[in-house]
Write a protein that holds these residues in place. Structure first.
Motif, PDB file in Angstrom:
ATOM      1  N   ASN B 188       0.841  -1.183   0.000  1.00  0.00           N
ATOM      2  CA  ASN B 188       0.000   0.000   0.000  1.00  0.00           C
ATOM      3  C   ASN B 188       0.882   1.240   0.000  1.00  0.00           C
ATOM      4  OD1 ASN B 188      -2.026   1.855   0.726  1.00  0.00           O
ATOM      5  ND2 ASN B 188      -3.156   0.148   1.619  1.00  0.00           N
ATOM      6  N   PHE B 189       0.611   2.137  -0.913  1.00  0.00           N
ATOM      7  CA  PHE B 189       1.441   3.335  -0.997  1.00  0.00           C
ATOM      8  C   PHE B 189       0.695   4.577  -0.551  1.00  0.00           C
ATOM      9  CE2 PHE B 189       3.484   0.437  -3.922  1.00  0.00           C
ATOM     10  CZ  PHE B 189       4.821   0.662  -3.681  1.00  0.00           C
ATOM     11  N   ASN B 190      -0.209   4.420   0.416  1.00  0.00           N
ATOM     12  CA  ASN B 190      -0.940   5.626   0.753  1.00  0.00           C
ATOM     13  C   ASN B 190      -0.121   6.580   1.607  1.00  0.00           C
ATOM     14  OD1 ASN B 190      -1.578   5.088   3.564  1.00  0.00           O
ATOM     15  ND2 ASN B 190      -2.760   3.409   2.710  1.00  0.00           N
ATOM     16  N   GLY B 191      -0.357   7.828   1.314  1.00  0.00           N
ATOM     17  CA  GLY B 191       0.405   8.990   1.780  1.00  0.00           C
ATOM     18  C   GLY B 191       1.186   8.918   3.062  1.00  0.00           C
ATOM     19  N   GLN B 192       0.502   8.932   4.166  1.00  0.00           N
ATOM     20  CA  GLN B 192       1.202   9.151   5.418  1.00  0.00           C
ATOM     21  C   GLN B 192       2.118   7.996   5.811  1.00  0.00           C
ATOM     22  OE1 GLN B 192       1.159  11.862   7.343  1.00  0.00           O
ATOM     23  NE2 GLN B 192      -0.299  13.035   6.179  1.00  0.00           N
ATOM     24  N   THR B 193       1.810   6.804   5.332  1.00  0.00           N
ATOM     25  CA  THR B 193       2.632   5.695   5.772  1.00  0.00           C
ATOM     26  C   THR B 193       3.803   5.430   4.838  1.00  0.00           C
ATOM     27  OG1 THR B 193       0.886   4.367   4.800  1.00  0.00           O
ATOM     28  CG2 THR B 193       1.060   4.387   7.186  1.00  0.00           C
ATOM     29  N   ASN B 194       3.547   5.472   3.543  1.00  0.00           N
ATOM     30  CA  ASN B 194       4.633   5.207   2.603  1.00  0.00           C
ATOM     31  C   ASN B 194       4.886   6.436   1.757  1.00  0.00           C
ATOM     32  OD1 ASN B 194       5.437   2.314   2.879  1.00  0.00           O
ATOM     33  ND2 ASN B 194       3.230   2.124   2.739  1.00  0.00           N
ATOM     34  N   GLY B 195       4.824   7.573   2.410  1.00  0.00           N
ATOM     35  CA  GLY B 195       4.941   8.828   1.696  1.00  0.00           C
ATOM     36  C   GLY B 195       6.287   8.967   1.005  1.00  0.00           C
ATOM     37  N   VAL B 196       6.297   9.884   0.087  1.00  0.00           N
ATOM     38  CA  VAL B 196       7.508  10.129  -0.673  1.00  0.00           C
ATOM     39  C   VAL B 196       8.544  10.749   0.258  1.00  0.00           C
ATOM     40  CG1 VAL B 196       8.448  11.441  -2.583  1.00  0.00           C
ATOM     41  CG2 VAL B 196       6.155  10.474  -2.737  1.00  0.00           C
ATOM     42  N   LYS B 197       9.748  10.272   0.161  1.00  0.00           N
ATOM     43  CA  LYS B 197      10.838  10.799   0.966  1.00  0.00           C
ATOM     44  C   LYS B 197      10.990  12.304   0.734  1.00  0.00           C
ATOM     45  CE  LYS B 197      15.736  10.093   1.471  1.00  0.00           C
ATOM     46  NZ  LYS B 197      16.671  10.490   0.446  1.00  0.00           N
ATOM     47  N   GLY B 198      11.256  13.015   1.793  1.00  0.00           N
ATOM     48  CA  GLY B 198      11.466  14.447   1.640  1.00  0.00           C
ATOM     49  C   GLY B 198      10.247  15.265   1.969  1.00  0.00           C
ATOM     50  N   GLY B 199       9.144  14.587   2.208  1.00  0.00           N
ATOM     51  CA  GLY B 199       7.943  15.289   2.648  1.00  0.00           C
ATOM     52  C   GLY B 199       7.266  16.050   1.527  1.00  0.00           C
ATOM     53  N   GLY B 200       6.227  16.750   1.919  1.00  0.00           N
ATOM     54  CA  GLY B 200       5.510  17.578   0.965  1.00  0.00           C
ATOM     55  C   GLY B 200       4.469  16.827   0.173  1.00  0.00           C
ATOM     56  N   VAL B 201       4.566  15.508   0.153  1.00  0.00           N
ATOM     57  CA  VAL B 201       3.630  14.732  -0.647  1.00  0.00           C
ATOM     58  C   VAL B 201       2.946  13.709   0.234  1.00  0.00           C
ATOM     59  CG1 VAL B 201       3.383  13.209  -2.622  1.00  0.00           C
ATOM     60  CG2 VAL B 201       5.031  15.047  -2.678  1.00  0.00           C
ATOM     61  N   THR B 202       1.647  13.770   0.285  1.00  0.00           N
ATOM     62  CA  THR B 202       0.904  12.805   1.086  1.00  0.00           C
ATOM     63  C   THR B 202      -0.194  12.197   0.235  1.00  0.00           C
ATOM     64  OG1 THR B 202      -0.466  14.631   1.845  1.00  0.00           O
ATOM     65  CG2 THR B 202       1.299  13.950   3.294  1.00  0.00           C
ATOM     66  N   SER B 203       0.148  11.939  -1.011  1.00  0.00           N
ATOM     67  CA  SER B 203      -0.871  11.411  -1.914  1.00  0.00           C
ATOM     68  C   SER B 203      -1.015   9.908  -1.707  1.00  0.00           C
ATOM     69  CB  SER B 203      -0.469  11.694  -3.343  1.00  0.00           C
ATOM     70  OG  SER B 203       0.745  11.059  -3.616  1.00  0.00           O
ATOM     71  N   ASP B 204      -2.059   9.381  -2.286  1.00  0.00           N
ATOM     72  CA  ASP B 204      -2.334   7.961  -2.199  1.00  0.00           C
ATOM     73  C   ASP B 204      -1.821   7.305  -3.476  1.00  0.00           C
ATOM     74  OD1 ASP B 204      -3.359   5.452  -2.028  1.00  0.00           O
ATOM     75  OD2 ASP B 204      -5.450   6.052  -1.811  1.00  0.00           O
ATOM     76  N   GLY B 205      -0.748   6.572  -3.341  1.00  0.00           N
ATOM     77  CA  GLY B 205      -0.121   5.978  -4.522  1.00  0.00           C
ATOM     78  C   GLY B 205      -0.663   4.612  -4.887  1.00  0.00           C
ATOM     79  N   GLY B 206      -1.772   4.225  -4.299  1.00  0.00           N
ATOM     80  CA  GLY B 206      -2.421   2.984  -4.712  1.00  0.00           C
ATOM     81  C   GLY B 206      -1.887   1.756  -4.011  1.00  0.00           C
ATOM     82  N   ASP B 207      -2.444   0.604  -4.356  1.00  0.00           N
ATOM     83  CA  ASP B 207      -2.010  -0.650  -3.769  1.00  0.00           C
ATOM     84  C   ASP B 207      -1.954  -1.718  -4.853  1.00  0.00           C
ATOM     85  OD1 ASP B 207      -4.633  -1.450  -4.243  1.00  0.00           O
ATOM     86  OD2 ASP B 207      -5.254  -1.158  -2.172  1.00  0.00           O
TER      87      ASP B 207
END
Lengths: 510, 1042
Positions: B188-207
Motif C-alpha cells: 500500500n502506498f498511501n500517503g502518510q505511511t509510505n509517503g515520498v521521501k522528503g515530505g511535501g507529498v501525502t498522496s495515495d499511490g495505490g495498492d
C-alpha cells in the motif's frame, strides 16, 4: 519393494526438512548499509544536530522576551505563558540525535588509544548537550541517558540535577585535561577541525559556565569550578568561539523557520528593542529590521525594510492576534506586521551560524567572577567591556551586513561604563544581549542571575493556569511521551524535584 | 431505426409461434405438496408458463418437446414429453449449493459441505457491474466480517481491507491476497505511511489489488478465520482473499464478450458552514489591501458592501460564497472496456482479455490509466497430466494523485478552511506573485498553499508495470493420488517522480544565491516475489469413510530494490531533473527475505456427515535468528451435518462446525531488523579549515532486537449453517474468539534512551465477535422474485498486553497532524483516540470549568475518547427481479467508532463551524462553572475563545461518533438476451444502470462524510484530516456476449 519406497520417501522428507533453513541467513544480510563507521563522522552529526531547534524560539527566546509571536497553535509557548505539553524544547532532538551519537562515538573510541582525543572531544560535547537539557528541565536521565542500544536501557531513570552537575564538571575537567595537543589530530572534526587547543578552551568555557550556574545553590563549588576553568584557559578570543557552521545543505533550524512558513510571525519584543534603543546600542541595527507600513507578510519586502535603530519598534509582551491589532494602532503601526523583526536576510539566514559558546559569554562570566572576587587576574570592568566588544565583533560572522564598525563599538563602550552597585545587573543584561539566539543559555542565565530586570509576561493573567501571576516560567515541562512510556521514573523525578510545572524551580535556581 | 427493426423482429418472432396440442400436469415436491410458480419451458424456445397455486400447469405445442422444469431451491428437470398429454413431476429439493465447490487454502478445491470453518463466496458479478475505483471497494458491507474502507482518493487509490477487525498492535492487518493459489503483493502506498521521501507529498499511490481487472475474476472467496487460512501459516493472521481468475470458457466452444462500464463521480459536499459572518478577524472585515485573513471567517456580519482581496488593492463584494467543493472539483469520469476471448473443450481451454481503463479524477489534473492483458489457459495433455496457468500484465499511469490529510500543501485543507466570503476566482487569478513569480502569499499560514498554485506547479507521476502469474502442472499418479507443482511470480517496477516542494512555494525558505528553492524526487523500485510449491494429494474411500491426505512445501523469496534520488534547489527554474539539482541525496536499498515451508493436511469424513480435518505447517524465516527461525502452526476443524440425522420438512440442510487453529504473522519482522546500521549523509560540509567532511550517524530510531519471532494467533471458531423452507431461508452464523500473542510491538521507548522505539514480542490482543448472514426469498412468483440478504458482523478487539499486562499501560501509535493521538491501552478496546478534553468539576455535576478570563480549562492530561474502530459492520441487500429486470438496493453501515475530525477543528478555529456563531456579538459565555464552582459569567471574544481550543489542544468538541448508514448502491439491470433473435451473432446483452454512494442516511460528524479519511494506516485510524470529498458514482455497465 514397499520398504524401499518407504525408506526413500522418509529420506526425501528428512532431506527436505533439513534443507529448509539453508540460505536463509545469507538472505538476511543488508548489503547497502554499513555496520561500522568512523566515529568522528558520528560526532560531526551530533555537533550539527545540536543547533537549536525552532522549539527553542517558541519557548526559550520568548520566555526571555527577545522574540515572540502573537499567534497561537504550534507557536504557543513563552509568548502565551503556555504549557504546550507536546514536545517542548530540545528534549527529543537532543537525546535522539545529539547524545545518541556522542554516546556511540565515545563508546567506539573508549579503548582505542589512537582515538583518545576523539574520545575526549565526544565527552566534552556530550557534557554540553546534557547541560542544555538539565538547565531546561531540571532532573533528567543522565547516567542512563541515551543508552537504549548500548545498555538496552529503554526506560532510563532520572538523575537529580544536584548529582548531574558534579558529573558534568568532572567530565569536562577530565576530558579537557586528557586532550593531548601532540596527539592525533581529528581533522575531519566539523567543530574545530580537530584543533585540540580550541577544544580545550571550549571545554574550559563550558566548565566556567557550569561553575557559574551554581552561584545560588553552592557558591563554594561554583567558585572552585570557575577558578579551575579560568586557570585552565577559557575562550576569550572570537577566533576560538564554538559555533555550528550552517550551509545550504545543513541549514540553521531557526533560520529555516523564520525564512519559511513562520517568516511573518515572529517579532522582536518591546523590552529587547527598548533596552538596545535606550542605550544607543549599535547591535540594534545589526539585528533588527522593520518593514515600515507592512500590513501582511507580502508587505514585508526588501524595499520596505528599514534597519536604522531609532525607527525600530518592538512588540509588547502578552498579546495574541486579537489584542495585538489595537496595540499596533496604539503604537502607530499599519499592522502587527510592521513591528521589528530579527532580520531574516542578515542575522537569521538559513545559513547563519549557531553560536554555542562565545568569547563574549566567557568574558562576561569572568566579569562576574572578578566582581565576586573569585578571580583576581584582570578587572571586572575590563572583562565587562571585553565581553561587549567580543559580541559586537562577532556579529560580522552572521553576515557582513551585521558587522559593527570599530568606531560605533568604541562609542558604545565608552558610553557604557560599569557602574558601582549595578554590576551584576549590567553584566548579565549584556549577557542577555550577547547570548541572543542561544535560547537555552540566555534562559538559564536569566534564571541564575535574575537579570535583566524584566516584567513578567502578562498573557492570561491574573489567572493563567500555567504560570502564577507576576512570575516567570522557571523551567520547561517534560514531554508527554515521558508520561506515556516512562511514568515510573518520571514520577520519581517529579516527587523529588516538585510538580511538573512551568513554575517549578530547578535545583540550581532555588 | 435499428430499434424499430429490433422490435418488429421480436413481434414477428412471437406471432410465428405454433399453437397446437396442450400438455397439462402437476408439479409437487417429493412429499407430494404442490409447488407454485415453477417455470415450465419448452426447451430451446421461449414458449413457457408457470404453475399455479395448486401446482398445476398447462402448456401448448409441447407434445414432442423436451420440457424444462425449474424453480428456485429445487433441482431442475428436463423431461421428454414423448407424445404424452399429461405429465406430473415431483421435484427434489436442491441441496446442490451445499455441494458447492469453494477454493480453500493453497488453491485446493473442496465441497463447502464439509468445511469446519467459515468461508464466503463473493458474487463476482457485483465486482464487474458495480465497479469502483479499486475493485475490492465494491465488497464494502457485502461480506459479514469484511470491513473495507478507501481513502476516497479516486482512481488508482488504495483500499484498506480488514477481516474480523484488526488484531495487530503494530498495524500489520491486511489479509493475504492469493490469485490462483499463489500470493501476490499488495503493498500500500498511501500517503502518510509510505509517503515520498522528503515530505511535501501525502498522496495515495495505490495498492497491489487495484491492478486486477474484475472482469477476469471467476470466483473470489474470503477465508475469514485462522482455521480456514491455517495452511498459509505465517501469512494467515488476517485471513485470506482467494481469487481465481478465468482460465477457459465456461462451456465448450468459443466465446467472445465485451464489457463496457462508464460512470461519473460527482463530488459530494457535506459542509454546513456558517454564512452569516465573513472573512476577517476579531469582528472586522479586511479594509486594507493584502489582508492576511484568508483563512479566517471571524469578520463582520455579512451585510453587503465591499472588502479587499488578498492580493492587491482591488475591492470585491463582501458576500458569502457557494460550495467550494462543487466549484473547485470537477465531475470525475471512469471508462472501462474489456474484451474477452475464451474457448473451451473437453481437453481444456484458454481465456484472454484485453482491458483498458481511463479515469479522470475529480481533481482536474488527476488522471489514471490502466491497460491490462490477462491470459489464462488450462490443458489436459493426457488423462493423467494436465497443466494450467495465467499471466496478467498491467501498465498503469497515475498522474497527480491528490495530496490529502495534511495541514501543509494540501488542497483539501485549504478549501475546507478558506474564509467564506473569499471567491475562489481570486485565488485562481492570483496564483503567482507578480514581483517574484513565486506563490502569492494569501494567508499568515503560508503552508496553507493556494490550491490553484499547487495544481499549476506540483506534479507527481507514478508509472507501474506489473506482471504476475503462475503455472502449475498436475499429474495423476493413481486414480486416488496426484502431485502438483506450481511456480508463481509477481514482478513489478514502479517509477515515480514528484516535485515535493515546487520552486517558489510560499512556506519554503529561499535558498542560497544562484539557485532557486524546491525539492524534486525520483524513485524507481523493482519488486519481485516468487513462490515455488509442490503438493501431493491422496484421496480414497474406505466404505463409509473418505480420507484425504495431502502434503507439500513452498519456497518464497522476495526482493525489493529501491533507487531514490532527491535533489534540493535548482539551477534552472522550472526544470525538475536530478542533474539540475544543487544538493543531491541518492539512496539505494536492497531488501531481501525468504520463507521456506512444509505443510500437510489430513481429512476424514464419514458418510458425508461427520468431517474432521487437521493441518500442520512449518515455516522457516530468513528474517529471524537461526534459533527462532522454525515455527510450527497446527489447526484442527470438524463439522457435523446434523440434517442427515434430524430429518425435517423445513430443514434442507444443517451443519455445525468447530475449528481451532494457530497461525502467525511474519509481516512485522522486517528484514535486517536484528542489527544496528549506520548511514552516511550524501552531502559533505566544510569544517573550519575549509575541508569538506562527512557526517554519519546511527541509522534509524529503533533499537534493533535480534531475538524477534513472528506473532502468533490462536483462533477458535464455532459456526452454524442452516438452509430451510426449500432454501428460501438461509442462515449462516459464526462466532469466534481470537488471541494474538507475541505481537511485535513497536514499543515507544523513552526518547531519553536515544531511540524512540524498539520492537519486542510482547503484545497480546483479543478479537471476539460474530458474523451473521441471513438470506431470504420472501416472494417468489411467476414474474417476480424478491431476495433479501442481511449480513452483520460484530467485532471487539481488546488490548491485553503491550509490554506487560498492567491495565492502563499504553503506547502511542500515531499522531494527528496537529492535535490528538491514537493510543493502544491495556484493558481497553484497540485504537483509542486520546487528547485533551474540557476540565470538568466533579462536585458540580461535571460541568466544564472556565478560567477567570472565560476560557475553558483543559484536562490535566490527555484523556481517552473511545475506539476508532467500528464494532458493527454490515449491510442489507434487497433485490427484485421482475421478468428480466433486476433491481437491487444496498444499504450498509459501520457503527461504534469514534473519529477525531481535523476538518472540523480547523472549521472551529477559523470561524466556519456553525458553533462559532455563538457569541459573535458580546462574546462567548461558556456554559459551566468557574474555578471556584460558581456559574461562569465571563464573556470571551469569539475568536479568542475558539482559537484557545487549538492553542490548548482541546479536541473534545471535534471527537464524533464516526459511524454511518448509507444507501450505498442501487443497480437496475435488464437482460435483453431473451429478446435477441437466435440468428443474431449476439448471444446475450445485459445492461445495468448503477449508482454508488447514493445517499447518506445517517451520520454524526459535522461537515464531512465520515468515510472521507486521509490516513490509510491502522495506526492513524480515526484521525481525520481533510481528504478528498467523497463522490457519488452514476453510470452504466453493458455486457455483450457473442
Amino acid at each position: 519393494m514397499k520398504k524401499i519406497l518407504n525408506i526413500s520417501v522418509l529420506a526425501i522428507v528428512l532431506l527436505t526438512v533439513s534443507s529448509c533453513d539453508k540460505g536463509l541467513s545469507e538472505l538476511n544480510q543488508n548489503r547497502t548499509s554499513p555496520t561500522t563507521l568512523d566515529p568522528v563522522l558520528i560526532l560531526n552529526t551530533a555537533v550539527l544536530n545540536a543547533s537549536f531547534a525552532s522549539k527553542s524560539l517558541y519557548f526559550d527566546i520568548a520566555i526571555v522576551q527577545q522574540m515572540v509571536s502573537p499567534n497561537g497553535g504550534v507557536l504557543a509557548g513563552g509568548n502565551f505563558n503556555a504549557d504546550y505539553r507536546g514536545e517542548q524544547g530540545l528534549w527529543g532532538s537532543y537525546y535522539t540525535s545529539v547524545i545518541k551519537n556522542t554516546k556511540d562515538a565515545i563508546l567506539k573510541t573508549k579503548d582505542i588509544p589512537a582515538r583518545s582525543n576523539l574520545y575526549n572531544m565526544g565527552r566534552i560535547f556530550q557534557a554540553f548537550a546534557f547541560m542544555v537539557l538539565t538547565d531546561e528541565y531540571g532532573d533528567i536521565p543522565y547516567s542512563e541517558g541515551a543508552a537504549g542500544y548500548t545498555d538496552q536501557l529503554f526506560f532510563p531513570k532520572y538523575d537529580a540535577q544536584s548529582t548531574i552537575y558534579p558529573k558534568i564538571i568532572q567530565e569536562l575537567t577530565e576530558a579537557s585535561t586528557a586532550l593531548n595537543v601532540s596527539g592525533v589530530v581529528e581533522s575531519a572534526d566539523v567543530l574545530y577541525s580537530g584543533n585540540i587547543a580550541k577544544w580545550k578552551k571550549f571545554a574550559n568555557s563550558l566548565l566556567l559556565r557550569a561553575g557559574m550556574r551554581l552561584v545560588k545553590v553552592d557558591a563554594t563549588k561554583a567558585r572552585a569550578t570557575v577558578q579551575a576553568a579560568f586557570a585552565a584557559g577559557v575562550i576569550t578570543d572570537n577566533a576560538d568561539n564554538a559555533y555550528i557552521r550552517h550551509d545550504a545543505n545543513y541549514g540553521n533550524p531557526i533560520g529555516g523557520t523564520l525564512n519559511g512558513g513562520e517568516a511573518a510571525n515572529f517579532y522582536l519584543t518591546k523590552p529587547f528593542i527598548d533596552r538596545l534603543k535606550s542605550t544607543n546600542d549599535p547591535r540594534l541595527s545589526a539585528i533588527a529590521i522593520r518593514y515600515v507600513g507592512a500590513t501582511s507578510g507580502n508587505g514585508q519586502t526588501v524595499a520596505s525594510g528599514n534597519t536604522t535603530a531609532p525607527i525600530q519598534i518592538g512588540m509588547p509582551m502578552g498579546k495574541d492576534n486579537g489584542t495585538i491589532v489595537p496595540q499596533a494602532t496604539v503604537d502607530g503601526l499599519a499592522s502587527f506586521y510592521d513591528y521589528s523583526q530579527a532580520d531574516r536576510r542578515r542575522i537569521l539566514k538559513v545559513t547563519s551560524p549557531c553560536f554555542i559558546v562565545t568569547a563574549s559569554q566567557s568574558q562576561l562570566l569572568l566579569a562576574e567572577a572578578a566582581f565576586r572576587g573569585w578571580i583576581t587576574t584582570g578587572t571586572t570592568a575590563q572583562y565587562f567591556s571585553d565581553g561587549i566588544r567580543a559580541h559586537m565583533d562577532q556579529m560580522a560572522v552572521y553576515d557582513a551586513g551585521c558587522a559593527i564598525s570599530a568606531s560605533a563599538r568604541d562609542t558604545y563602550l565608552a558610553a557604557t561604563p560599569l557602574n558601582a552597585g549595578t554590576e551584576l545587573n549590567q553584566i548579565n543584561t549584556q549577557y542577555w544581549i550577547s547570548s541572543f539566539l542561544n535560547g537555552p543559555e540566555v534562559f538559564a542565565n536569566f534564571r541564575r542571575s535574575g537579570f535583566p530586570l524584566l516584567t513578567p509576561n502578562p498573557y492570561g493573567q491574573p489567572t493563567n493556569p500555567d504560570v502564577p501571576n507576576g512570575t516567570f516560567i522557571r523551567r520547561l515541562t517534560y514531554p508527554t511521551s515521558e508520561a506515556s512510556v516512562n511514568a515510573t521514573n518520571l514520577n520519581a523525578a517529579i516527587a523529588a524535584q516538585g510538580a511538573d510545572l512551568l513554575s517549578t524551580r530547578i535545583w540550581w535556581d532555588k | 431505426m435499428r430499434r424499430i427493426f429490433f422490435a418488429l423482429s421480436l413481434l414477428l418472432f412471437f406471432t410465428l409461434q405454433t399453437f397446437s396440442q396442450t400438455l397439462t400436469g402437476k408439479v409437487t415436491d417429493t412429499d407430494g405438496k404442490p409447488i407454485t410458480d415453477v417455470s415450465v419451458l419448452k426447451k430451446g424456445t421461449r414458449n413457457g408458463t408457470y404453475t399455479n397455486n395448486a401446482g398445476d400447469y398447462s402448456i401448448t405445442g409441447a407434445s414432442n418437446a423436451v420440457i424444462v422444469f425449474t424453480s428456485v431451491g429445487f433441482i431442475s428437470q428436463e423431461i421428454d414429453v414423448a407424445g404424452r398429454s399429461s405429465l406430473d413431476v415431483a421435484m427434489a429439493v436442491d441441496n446442490s449449493n451445499m455441494s458447492e465447490v469453494v477454493v480453500t487454502a493453497l488453491g485446493i478445491k473442496k465441497q463447502s459441505r464439509g468445511l469446519g470453518y467459515s468461508t464466503t463466496n463473493v458474487n463476482t458479478e457485483q465486482l464487474s457491474v458495480n465497479r469502483t475505483s479499486n475493485p475490492i471497494n465494491t465488497l464494502q458491507g457485502r461480506v459479514a466480517g469484511l470491513n473495507v474502507s478507501s481513502l476516497g482518493t479516486g482512481p488508482g487509490g488504495s483500499s484498506k481491507i480488514r477481516i474480523r477487525g484488526q488484531s495487530s498492535i503494530n498495524g500489520q492487518n491486511s489479509p493475504l491476497i492469493v490469485i490462483n493459489g499463489v500470493p501476490i503483493d499488495n503493498t500500500n502506498f498511501n500517503g502518510q505511511t509510505n509517503g515520498v521521501k522528503g515530505g511535501g507529498v501525502t498522496s495515495d499511490g495505490g495498492d497491489g489489488l487495484s491492478s486486477i481487472n474484475p472482469d477476469d475474476i471467476e470466483s473470489m472467496s474470503v477465508l475469514k478465520g485462522a482455521p480456514a487460512a491455517a495452511l498459509y501459516g505465517s501469512r494467515a493472521k488476517d485471513g485470506v482473499i482467494m481469487i481465481t481468475t478465468k482460465t477457459r470458457a465456461k462451456g465448450n466452444g468459443i466465446g467472445v464478450s465485451y464489457n463496457m462500464n462508464y460512470t461519473t463521480d460527482t463530488p459530494l459536499d457535506f459542509t454546513d458552514y456558517q454564512k452569516e459572518y465573513g472573512q476577517g478577524e476579531n469582528g472586522v472585515r479586511p479594509t486594507a489591501p493584502n489582508p492576511t485573513s484568508g483563512e479566517w471567517s471571524f469578520g463582520e456580519k455579512i451585510s453587503g458592501g465591499m472588502t479587499h482581496t488578498l492580493f492587491n488593492t482591488t475591492g470585491i463584494p463582501y458576500v458569502a460564497q457557494g460550495s467550494r467543493i462543487k466549484e473547485f472539483y470537477r465531475t470525475g469520469k471512469n471508462f472501462a472496456n474489456t474484451i474477452t476471448l475464451s474457448s473451451g473443450s473437453d481437453k481444456g481451454g484458454i481465456y484472454l482479455s484485453l482491458a483498458g481503463v481511463t479515469n479522470d479524477g475529480i481533481l482536474s489534473n488527476n488522471t489514471f490509466n490502466r491497460k491490462g492483458i490477462n491470459l489464462g489457459f488450462t490443458q489436459n495433455i493426457s488423462k493423467k497430466f494436465s497443466f494450467q496457468g495465467n499471466v496478467n500484465y498491467t501498465n498503469e499511469k497515475n498522474t497527480n494523485p491528490p495530496n490529502i490529510a495534511n495541514q501543509d500543501n494540501s488542497i483539501p485543507t485549504t478549501l475546507m478552511a478558506l474564509a467564506n466570503t473569499m471567491p475562489l476566482s481570486v485565488l485562481n487569478n492570483n496564483k503567482y506573485d507578480p514581483a517574484t513569480g513565486n506563490e502569492y502569499i494569501f494567508s499568515r499560514f503560508r503552508n496553507r498553499t493556494n490550491p490553484y498554485w499547487v495544481m499549476a506547479e506540483q506534479f507527481q507521476n507514478i508509472r507501474r508495470d506489473r506482471i504476475f502469474g503462475n503455472i502449475s502442472a498436475k499429474y495423476n499418479i493413481l486414480p486416488w493420488l496426484y502431485v502438483q507443482g506450481r511456480f508463481g511470480q509477481d514482478y513489478s517496477s514502479r517509477d515515480e517522480d514528484v516535485n515535493n516542494f515546487p520552486t517558489g512555494q510560499a512556506s519554503r525558505a529561499a535558498t542560497i544565491p544562484g539557485f532557486v528553492n524546491g525539492i524534486f524526487t525520483q524513485e524507481s523500485r523493482r519488486f519481485r516475489e516468487t513462490n515455488m510449491d509442490f503438493l501431493v494429494v491422496a484421496n480414497k474411500n474406505f466404505k463409509d469413510f473418505e480420507v484425504t491426505l495431502s502434503g507439500g512445501g513452498n519456497k518464497m523469496e522476495r526482493q525489493l530494490d529501491i533507487n531514490n534520488v532527491q535533489v534540493t534547489d535548482f539551477v534552472v527554474r522550472g526544470l525538475y531533473t536530478v542533474q539540475n539539482g544543487r544538493a543531491k541525496d541518492p539512496v539505494y536499498s536492497l531488501i531481501q527475505q525468504g520463507v521456506n515451508s512444509l505443510y500437510g493436511s489430513g481429512e476424514v469424513s464419514w458418510k458425508k456427515t461427520f468431517y474432521l480435518n487437521a493441518t500442520v505447517r512449518n515455516d522457516w524465516f530468513s528474517t529471524l535468528s537461526p534459533a527462532n527461525r522454525s515455527i510450527l502452526y497446527p489447526s484442527v476443524s470438524g463439522s457435523y451435518v446434523f440434517s442427515e440425522h434430524l430429518k425435517s420438512k423445513w430443514l434442507n440442510f444443517g451443519k455445525l462446525r468447530l475449528g481451532y487453529a494457530e497461525v502467525g504473522s511474519d509481516g512485522d519482522v522486517t528484514p535486517f531488523s536484528d542489527q544496528l546500521f549506520y548511514a552516511v549523509n550524501a552531502n559533505t560540509i566544510n569544517n573550519p579549515s575549509g575541508s569538506a567532511v562527512s557526517l554519519g550517524s546511527i541509522n534509524g530510531s529503533i533499537v534493533p532486537n535480534a531475538n524477534l519471532k513472528p506473532s502468533r494467533v490462536s483462533e477458535t471458531e464455532l459456526g452454524l449453517d442452516l438452509r430451510m423452507f426449500n432454501n428460501r431461508v438461509n442462515f449462516d452464523f459464526a462466532i469466534y474468539s481470537k488471541i494474538t500473542n507475541d505481537q511485535i510491538v513497536g514499543v515507544q521507548i523513552s526518547d531519553a534512551s536515544g531511540f524512540t522505539n524498539t520492537r519486542i514480542n510482547s503484545g497480546k490482543s483479543s478479537n471476539n465477535g460474530f458474523e451473521v448472514l441471513l438470506s431470504l426469498v420472501p416472494i417468489k412468483k411467476k414474474n417476480f422474485t424478491w431476495e433479501f440478504t442481511a449480513n452483520t458482523a460484530y467485532n471487539k478487539t481488546k488490548v491485553l498486553s503491550i509490554i506487560t499486562n498492567k491495565p492502563g499501560e499504553r503506547i502511542t501509535v500515531g499522531n494527528h497532524v496537529f492535535n490528538g493521538e491514537l493510543r493502544y491501552v491495556v484493558g481497553q478496546e484497540i485504537g483509542q483516540i486520546a487528547g485533551y478534553g474540557y476540565a470538568t468539576d466533579a462536585k458540580n455535576g461535571n460541568q466544564r470549568i472556565f478560567q477567570a478570563n472565560g476560557l475553558p480549562l483543559r484536562t490535566a492530561d490527555l484523556v481517552l475518547f473511545g475506539s476508532a474502530l467500528p464494532k458493527w459492520t454490515g449491510g442489507f441487500l434487497n433485490s427484485f427481479n421482475y421478468k428480466n429486470v433486476i433491481l437491487s438496493v444496498f444499504i450498509d453501515y459501520k457503527l461504534g467508532n469514534k473519529m477525531l475530525s481535523g476538518t472540523n477543528f480547523n472549521a472551529i478555529r477559523h470561524g466556519l463551524h456553525m458553533n462559532t456563531l455563538e457569541g459573535r456579538v458580546g462574546g462567548v459565555i461558556g456554559q459551566g462553572v468557574n474555578q471556584s464552582g460558581t456559574p461562569n459569567t465571563v464573556a470571551t471574544p469569539v475568536q479568542t475563545y475558539w482559537e484557545h481550543l487549538r492553542t490548548q489542544q482541546i479536541i473534545e468538541s471535534v471527537v464524533y461518533n464516526g459511524g454511518y448508514w448509507k444507501l450505498r448502491q442501487i443497480s437496475l439491470g435488464y437482460d435483453f438476451t431473451k429478446l435477441i433473435p437466435a440468428k443474431w451473432p449476439i448471444k446475450g446483452i445485459k445492461l445495468d444502470l448503477v449508482a454508488n454512494n447514493v445517499l447518506m442516511i445517517k451520520k454524526w460528524v459535522d461537515n464531512i462524510d465520515p468515510e472521507s479519511f486521509g490516513f490509510g494506516s491502522d495506526n492513524q485510524a480515526g484521525l481525520e484530516s481533510a481528504g478528498m470529498p467523497t463522490t457519488r458514482g452514476v453510470g452504466l455497465n453493458l455486457n455483450v456476449k457473442f
